[in-house]
Design a protein around this motif. Structure first.
Motif, PDB file in Angstrom:
ATOM      1  N   GLU A 160      15.637  41.874  50.063  1.00 28.72           N
ATOM      2  CA  GLU A 160      14.453  41.541  49.255  1.00 28.72           C
ATOM      3  C   GLU A 160      14.817  40.907  47.918  1.00 28.72           C
ATOM      4  OE1 GLU A 160      15.524  44.511  50.340  1.00 28.72           O
ATOM      5  OE2 GLU A 160      14.438  46.148  49.387  1.00 28.72           O
ATOM      6  N   GLY A 161      16.063  40.497  47.777  1.00 28.19           N
ATOM      7  CA  GLY A 161      16.494  39.825  46.547  1.00 28.19           C
ATOM      8  C   GLY A 161      17.060  40.805  45.539  1.00 28.19           C
ATOM      9  N   PHE A 162      16.789  40.554  44.304  1.00 33.93           N
ATOM     10  CA  PHE A 162      17.289  41.365  43.193  1.00 33.93           C
ATOM     11  C   PHE A 162      16.631  42.748  43.184  1.00 33.93           C
ATOM     12  CE2 PHE A 162      19.059  40.794  38.899  1.00 33.93           C
ATOM     13  CZ  PHE A 162      19.983  39.805  39.190  1.00 33.93           C
ATOM     14  N   CYS A 163      17.408  43.821  43.166  1.00 39.35           N
ATOM     15  CA  CYS A 163      16.808  45.164  43.105  1.00 39.35           C
ATOM     16  C   CYS A 163      17.481  45.950  42.000  1.00 39.35           C
ATOM     17  CB  CYS A 163      17.024  45.917  44.415  1.00 39.35           C
ATOM     18  SG  CYS A 163      16.211  45.111  45.795  1.00 39.35           S
ATOM     19  N   MET A 164      16.658  46.577  41.155  1.00 36.05           N
ATOM     20  CA  MET A 164      17.199  47.440  40.110  1.00 36.05           C
ATOM     21  C   MET A 164      17.349  48.847  40.687  1.00 36.05           C
ATOM     22  SD  MET A 164      17.493  45.736  37.277  1.00 36.05           S
ATOM     23  CE  MET A 164      17.032  44.148  36.626  1.00 36.05           C
ATOM     24  N   ASN A 165      18.292  49.610  40.171  1.00 35.79           N
ATOM     25  CA  ASN A 165      18.493  50.967  40.690  1.00 35.79           C
ATOM     26  C   ASN A 165      17.297  51.860  40.419  1.00 35.79           C
ATOM     27  OD1 ASN A 165      20.920  50.109  41.439  1.00 35.79           O
ATOM     28  ND2 ASN A 165      22.114  51.406  40.048  1.00 35.79           N
ATOM     29  N   GLY A 166      16.929  52.708  41.396  1.00 32.91           N
ATOM     30  CA  GLY A 166      15.806  53.635  41.223  1.00 32.91           C
ATOM     31  C   GLY A 166      14.497  52.869  41.158  1.00 32.91           C
ATOM     32  N   ASN A 167      13.425  53.607  40.921  1.00 35.33           N
ATOM     33  CA  ASN A 167      12.113  52.971  40.878  1.00 35.33           C
ATOM     34  C   ASN A 167      11.954  52.046  39.692  1.00 35.33           C
ATOM     35  OD1 ASN A 167      10.814  53.598  43.123  1.00 35.33           O
ATOM     36  ND2 ASN A 167       9.766  55.424  42.319  1.00 35.33           N
ATOM     37  N   ASP A 168      12.245  52.602  38.535  1.00 38.13           N
ATOM     38  CA  ASP A 168      12.071  51.830  37.308  1.00 38.13           C
ATOM     39  C   ASP A 168      13.381  51.238  36.809  1.00 38.13           C
ATOM     40  OD1 ASP A 168       9.426  52.060  37.160  1.00 38.13           O
ATOM     41  OD2 ASP A 168       9.414  53.812  35.840  1.00 38.13           O
ATOM     42  N   GLY A 169      14.475  51.568  37.522  1.00 34.83           N
ATOM     43  CA  GLY A 169      15.762  51.077  37.072  1.00 34.83           C
ATOM     44  C   GLY A 169      16.313  51.970  35.967  1.00 34.83           C
ATOM     45  N   GLU A 170      17.606  51.877  35.778  1.00 33.01           N
ATOM     46  CA  GLU A 170      18.210  52.655  34.695  1.00 33.01           C
ATOM     47  C   GLU A 170      18.603  51.676  33.616  1.00 33.01           C
ATOM     48  OE1 GLU A 170      21.505  54.223  36.802  1.00 33.01           O
ATOM     49  OE2 GLU A 170      20.179  55.315  38.174  1.00 33.01           O
ATOM     50  N   VAL A 171      18.097  51.929  32.438  1.00 33.68           N
ATOM     51  CA  VAL A 171      18.391  51.015  31.334  1.00 33.68           C
ATOM     52  C   VAL A 171      19.281  51.735  30.338  1.00 33.68           C
ATOM     53  CG1 VAL A 171      17.400  49.606  29.499  1.00 33.68           C
ATOM     54  CG2 VAL A 171      16.099  49.999  31.604  1.00 33.68           C
ATOM     55  N   THR A 172      20.355  51.124  29.978  1.00 34.75           N
ATOM     56  CA  THR A 172      21.190  51.678  28.928  1.00 34.75           C
ATOM     57  C   THR A 172      21.175  50.688  27.783  1.00 34.75           C
ATOM     58  OG1 THR A 172      22.684  52.102  30.777  1.00 34.75           O
ATOM     59  CG2 THR A 172      23.437  52.791  28.601  1.00 34.75           C
ATOM     60  N   LEU A 173      20.966  51.188  26.592  1.00 34.76           N
ATOM     61  CA  LEU A 173      21.056  50.271  25.468  1.00 34.76           C
ATOM     62  C   LEU A 173      22.524  49.970  25.231  1.00 34.76           C
ATOM     63  CD1 LEU A 173      18.260  51.439  23.058  1.00 34.76           C
ATOM     64  CD2 LEU A 173      18.198  49.751  24.872  1.00 34.76           C
ATOM     65  N   TYR A 174      22.814  48.732  24.996  1.00 32.42           N
ATOM     66  CA  TYR A 174      24.211  48.306  24.889  1.00 32.42           C
ATOM     67  C   TYR A 174      24.798  48.793  23.575  1.00 32.42           C
ATOM     68  CZ  TYR A 174      28.118  45.142  25.692  1.00 32.42           C
ATOM     69  OH  TYR A 174      29.348  44.622  25.926  1.00 32.42           O
ATOM     70  N   GLU A 175      25.912  49.471  23.686  1.00 35.55           N
ATOM     71  CA  GLU A 175      26.543  49.962  22.458  1.00 35.55           C
ATOM     72  C   GLU A 175      27.630  48.994  22.043  1.00 35.55           C
ATOM     73  OE1 GLU A 175      27.777  53.994  22.952  1.00 35.55           O
ATOM     74  OE2 GLU A 175      25.726  54.606  23.448  1.00 35.55           O
ATOM     75  N   GLY A 176      27.691  48.734  20.767  1.00 36.93           N
ATOM     76  CA  GLY A 176      28.712  47.801  20.288  1.00 36.93           C
ATOM     77  C   GLY A 176      28.072  46.525  19.807  1.00 36.93           C
ATOM     78  N   THR A 177      28.873  45.494  19.734  1.00 44.61           N
ATOM     79  CA  THR A 177      28.361  44.243  19.181  1.00 44.61           C
ATOM     80  C   THR A 177      27.685  43.408  20.268  1.00 44.61           C
ATOM     81  OG1 THR A 177      30.523  43.340  19.579  1.00 44.61           O
ATOM     82  CG2 THR A 177      30.060  44.051  17.327  1.00 44.61           C
ATOM     83  N   ASP A 178      27.174  42.281  19.895  1.00 45.85           N
ATOM     84  CA  ASP A 178      26.492  41.342  20.776  1.00 45.85           C
ATOM     85  C   ASP A 178      27.240  41.194  22.113  1.00 45.85           C
ATOM     86  OD1 ASP A 178      25.525  39.120  22.023  1.00 45.85           O
ATOM     87  OD2 ASP A 178      25.491  37.869  20.226  1.00 45.85           O
ATOM     88  N   PRO A 179      26.598  41.588  23.240  1.00 46.22           N
ATOM     89  CA  PRO A 179      27.313  41.515  24.527  1.00 46.22           C
ATOM     90  C   PRO A 179      27.691  40.094  24.925  1.00 46.22           C
ATOM     91  CG  PRO A 179      25.024  42.154  24.839  1.00 46.22           C
ATOM     92  CD  PRO A 179      25.269  42.159  23.372  1.00 46.22           C
ATOM     93  N   SER A 180      26.982  39.099  24.351  1.00 47.53           N
ATOM     94  CA  SER A 180      27.342  37.725  24.726  1.00 47.53           C
ATOM     95  C   SER A 180      28.683  37.338  24.121  1.00 47.53           C
ATOM     96  CB  SER A 180      26.257  36.744  24.304  1.00 47.53           C
ATOM     97  OG  SER A 180      26.136  36.727  22.915  1.00 47.53           O
TER      98      SER A 180
END
Ligand code: ATP
Ligand code: MG
Length: 358
Positions: free
Chosen positions: A323-343
């Motif tokens: 079905e294409g892109f699927c996030m984990n779980g129903n709502d997905g698990e979101v972690t706020l990125y720790e540290g500096t700009d991930p880019s």
């Protein structure tokens, strides 16, 4: 704004026809000339020419608005992706009127995400779609109609249970295969009319990087600047279209091995080690929102929200399924990125992992 065609700026068809013979088609073309030049090209009186130039200037001047106006229409300016966790992080979805870039190593799922967003765009509003068509510019011949249909039927099985609905959806995804920088640019320049004719609600450019990287060897003197100029023009046109039609523009980008620090030096396709998004800093500033896709452990992959005017840096885990892109779980698990700009961090590319192990 300057890319707007004169016929969409209130100029009479006869005058537009006359100016077209002198290669003056857009507002920008017109305002590049002096009033005398325009007068001769249009065959109008000097007074009429000045009036026309004033009309065109007013049409393309950015309208004055207030934060209140923007706030009232906030929900109309987001595109729900069908990935609730991502939409939540993005405060309601991918922004309309702006460029969203998806970058990451090969095979990570950039094209899969684009195809999935195409399906969602065509869905009726009550199912979370836009009920609009899609302009899909494919520079890598990577688009697969079979996969589009597979994603649609597996993601929204009830709606796409009838062949008629599948046919309707596939007919609303307009594919343009453009294999050179010039072709891409010409397509973008002519897109305004196509957007009106097709009632498109999403523009996809998959990918912005492949043609420019093929054509501009940045190890040769002068090419970095030329490439920057081409990308700048493309970004300006895409932003104009996004803004003018209040629709999202999604572009994919590749990764690069940086030699000699961030954004500098020639770039080469990376397959291991320290890599970042391709196309350098000028391009990075042109995109409003940036997602980085990267490999995780086993089948797991990660989507990093690396740049957004409304969202914090965040990490979401995903897999690619039928079905294409699927996030984990129903709502997905979101972690706020720790540290500096991930880019600014190294992107994880595929190493020798065994995908069969859990
Ligand atoms: P590139 O940089 O080469 O364009 P990409 O990031 O666009 O790569 P995609 O083509 O979007 O990569 O993703 C390809 C990956 O999608 C495959 O490696 C596979 O893991 C996954 N994939 C493709 N089709 C299916 C499917 N039917 N079911 C599950 N996963 C699939
Ligand atoms: Mg791809």
């Amino acid at each position: 704004m300057g890319s707007r065609l004169l016929k969409r700026a209130g100029i009479s068809p006869k005058t537009c026809e006359q100016l077209k013979r002198h290669n003056i088609e857009s507002c920008k073309d017109l305002l590049k000339h002096t009033a005398f030049e325009v007068m001769h090209a249009a065959g109008l009186s000097y007074q009429k020419t000045l009036e026309m130039m004033e009309t065109v200037s007013k049409v393309i001047a950015p309208p004055l608005t207030t934060a209140l106006e923007l706030w009232k229409h906030y929900s109309d300016s987001r595109f729900l992706t069908s990935l609730p966790a991502l939409d939540k992080v993005l405060r309601g979805g991918i922004p309309c009127g702006a460029i969203t870039e998806v970058t990451g190593p090969f095979g990570c799922g950039k094209t899969q995400l684009c195809m999935m967003l195409s399906v969602v765009t065509t869905l009726p509003k009550e199912l979370g779609g836009l009920d609009r068509s899609v302009i899909y510019i494919d520079t890598e011949s990577a688009f697969s109609a079979e996969r589009l249909v597979e994603i649609a039927q597996n993601r929204f099985p009830d709606y796409f249970s009838s062949r008629e609905k599948v046919v309707q959806m596939a007919g609303r995804v307009h594919i343009f295969r453009e294999m050179t920088c010039q072709d891409v640019f010409r397509r973008l320049e002519k897109l305004e009319e196509i957007l009106i004719a097709t009632k498109a609600g999403l523009i996809i450019l998959d990918s912005v990087a492949s043609v420019v990287r093929k054509e501009f060897d940045t190890t040769l003197p002068g090419n970095l600047l030329l490439r920057s100029n081409v990308l700048g023009e493309e970004a300006t046109t895409l932003k104009y279209l996004a803004h003018q039609f209040n629709i999202p523009v999604v572009v994919t980008n590749q990764i690069t091995t940086q030699i000699g620090g961030q954004g500098s030096g020639p770039d080469t396709e990376g397959d291991s080690g320290i890599v970042t998004a391709a196309l350098g800093n000028t391009w990075a500033h042109s995109v409003n929102t940036r997602f980085i896709l990267q490999y995780g452990d086993g089948h797991q992959r990660q989507l990093l929200v690396a740049k957004s005017p409304v969202a914090p840096f965040a990490v979401l885990n995903y897999t690619i399924q039928k079905e294409g892109f699927c996030m984990n779980g129903n709502d997905g698990e979101v972690t706020l990125y720790e540290g500096t700009d991930p880019s600014l961090q190294a992107i994880r590319v595929r190493t020798l992992i065994n995908l069969d192990t859990p």
